[in-house]
Design an enzyme around this catalytic site. Structure first.
Site, PDB file in Angstrom:
ATOM      1  N   ASN A 192      38.874  45.598  19.583  1.00  0.00           N
ATOM      2  CA  ASN A 192      38.677  47.149  19.576  1.00  0.00           C
ATOM      3  C   ASN A 192      37.993  47.734  20.849  1.00  0.00           C
ATOM      4  OD1 ASN A 192      37.606  49.495  18.769  1.00  0.00           O
ATOM      5  ND2 ASN A 192      35.513  48.851  17.888  1.00  0.00           N
ATOM      6  N   LYS A 233      37.815  50.713  21.489  1.00  0.00           N
ATOM      7  CA  LYS A 233      36.988  52.218  21.624  1.00  0.00           C
ATOM      8  C   LYS A 233      37.745  53.140  22.359  1.00  0.00           C
ATOM      9  CE  LYS A 233      33.140  49.286  20.151  1.00  0.00           C
ATOM     10  NZ  LYS A 233      31.820  49.214  20.026  1.00  0.00           N
ATOM     11  N   HIS A 279      33.832  52.010  11.055  1.00  0.00           N
ATOM     12  CA  HIS A 279      33.114  51.575  12.141  1.00  0.00           C
ATOM     13  C   HIS A 279      31.891  52.066  12.229  1.00  0.00           C
ATOM     14  CE1 HIS A 279      31.793  50.472  16.024  1.00  0.00           C
ATOM     15  NE2 HIS A 279      32.591  49.447  16.152  1.00  0.00           N
ATOM     16  N   GLU A 337      30.163  53.472  14.663  1.00  0.00           N
ATOM     17  CA  GLU A 337      30.235  54.493  15.390  1.00  0.00           C
ATOM     18  C   GLU A 337      30.713  55.849  14.766  1.00  0.00           C
ATOM     19  OE1 GLU A 337      32.151  52.362  18.777  1.00  0.00           O
ATOM     20  OE2 GLU A 337      30.354  51.285  19.219  1.00  0.00           O
ATOM     21  N   GLU A 359      29.208  43.974  10.984  1.00  0.00           N
ATOM     22  CA  GLU A 359      28.810  44.158  12.342  1.00  0.00           C
ATOM     23  C   GLU A 359      27.372  44.861  12.218  1.00  0.00           C
ATOM     24  OE1 GLU A 359      32.270  44.947  15.146  1.00  0.00           O
ATOM     25  OE2 GLU A 359      31.850  46.615  14.226  1.00  0.00           O
ATOM     26  N   GLY A 362      27.163  46.376  21.300  1.00  0.00           N
ATOM     27  CA  GLY A 362      26.889  47.093  22.675  1.00  0.00           C
ATOM     28  C   GLY A 362      25.599  46.635  22.965  1.00  0.00           C
ATOM     29  N   SER A 376      28.398  42.182  19.892  1.00  0.00           N
ATOM     30  CA  SER A 376      28.136  41.629  21.236  1.00  0.00           C
ATOM     31  C   SER A 376      28.802  40.092  21.116  1.00  0.00           C
ATOM     32  CB  SER A 376      26.545  41.562  21.401  1.00  0.00           C
ATOM     33  OG  SER A 376      26.248  42.848  21.951  1.00  0.00           O
TER      34      SER A 376
HETATM   35  P1  PGA Z   1      30.648  44.895  20.988  1.00  0.00           P
HETATM   36  O1  PGA Z   1      31.439  45.842  20.004  1.00  0.00           O
HETATM   37  O2  PGA Z   1      31.409  43.626  20.963  1.00  0.00           O
HETATM   38  O3  PGA Z   1      30.850  45.751  22.322  1.00  0.00           O
HETATM   39  O4  PGA Z   1      29.283  44.871  20.554  1.00  0.00           O
HETATM   40  C1  PGA Z   1      31.730  45.501  18.822  1.00  0.00           C
HETATM   41  C2  PGA Z   1      32.247  46.665  17.792  1.00  0.00           C
HETATM   42  O5  PGA Z   1      31.484  47.789  17.805  1.00  0.00           O
HETATM   43  O6  PGA Z   1      33.299  46.587  17.198  1.00  0.00           O
END
Ligand code: PGA
Length: 250
Positions: A9, A11, A95, A97, A167, A173, A213
């Site tokens: 992903n 982003k 997601h 976000e 998640e 992140g 992460s």
């Molecule tokens: P990350 O993001 O691996 O940077 O924590 C995962 C995600 O948001 O899908």
């Protein structure tokens, strides 16, 4: 048998030309990948260029979001039909976000899941609790609500047609990964819920990814868990070396 699925992903990272160079670099590092399915979710503007490169490989394309109508006066939106034409196989929906910054609630997510299934895209439905919700002991309640309400929008014909990504919001992140045991506990719960909602056969076929992460040094122990069938990878998917190592988890 559920074939493991690793999804990048990206982003809002990589322009179309950066995306092409990155994918070429990645392909040079990953070699044979027959035992795992790999999908790349670039930003919309890079879907076409990445699609062209991936069409000659075993990797597949994913989108990061979509609207639920096939077409219409919806300025700024992208439809499932448009994604299908670019050979997208998967679409990430709900997601955290999107839920946090762009107002995607359970109702919108359900409409998107339904539209994806109707148009032949496989939803990667993201669910997960915030830190506050975990501390209040609400993890299962939140995850159950998110899964149930999303499937109100439509049910897959086969378990293989749906992917869930657990998640935990506090792990995205932040460098804080859930321990494999803590993640497995939630994955096992989601498995039970899916068996309940879809029937045992179908529920057992759905792949449940972990995201938050995931790094080269955490992927192996996560993937060793019974109900962790893959990973949704943000930050570490932007580094070809790291992502190649994640794909080749042990
Ligand atoms: P990350 O993001 O691996 O940077 O924590 C995962 C995600 O948001 O899908």
């Amino acid at each position: 048998m559920r074939k493991p699925l690793i999804v990048a992903n990206w982003k809002m990272h990589n322009t179309a030309s950066e995306a092409s160079s990155f994918v070429e670099e990645l392909l040079g590092k990953i070699g044979e990948i027959s035992s795992v399915e790999v999908a790349i979710a670039p930003p919309f503007t890079a879907l076409e260029s990445v699609s062209k490169i991936l069409s000659k490989t075993d990797l597949v394309l994913a989108a990061q979001n979509m609207y639920w109508e096939p077409e219409g006066a919806f300025t700024g939106e992208i439809s499932p039909v448009m994604l299908r034409e670019l050979d997208c196989r998967f679409v990430i929906l709900g997601h955290s976000e999107r839920r946090q910054y762009f107002g995607d609630g359970d109702g919108e997510v359900a409409l998107k899941v339904g539209a994806a299934l109707t148009e032949g895209l496989m939803p990667i439905l993201c669910v997960g609790e915030t830190l506050g919700e975990r501390e209040q002991g609400k993890t299962f309640e939140i995850v159950e609500r998110q899964v149930r309400s999303a499937l109100d929008g439509g049910m897959p014909d086969s378990g293989g047609g749906l992917v869930i990504a657990y998640e935990p919001v506090w792990a995205i992140g932040t460098g804080k990964t859930a321990t494999p045991e803590a993640a497995q506990e939630v994955h096992g719960f989601i498995r039970g819920l899916l068996e309940n909602l879809l029937g045992e056969g179908l529920g057992d076929e759905v792949r449940i990814l972990y995201g938050g992460s995931v790094k080269p040094d955490s992927v192996d122990s996560l993937m060793a868990m019974q109900d962790i069938d893959g990973a949704l990878v943000g930050g570490a998917s932007l580094d070809a070396e790291s992502f190649a190592r994640i794909i080749h988890f042990k």
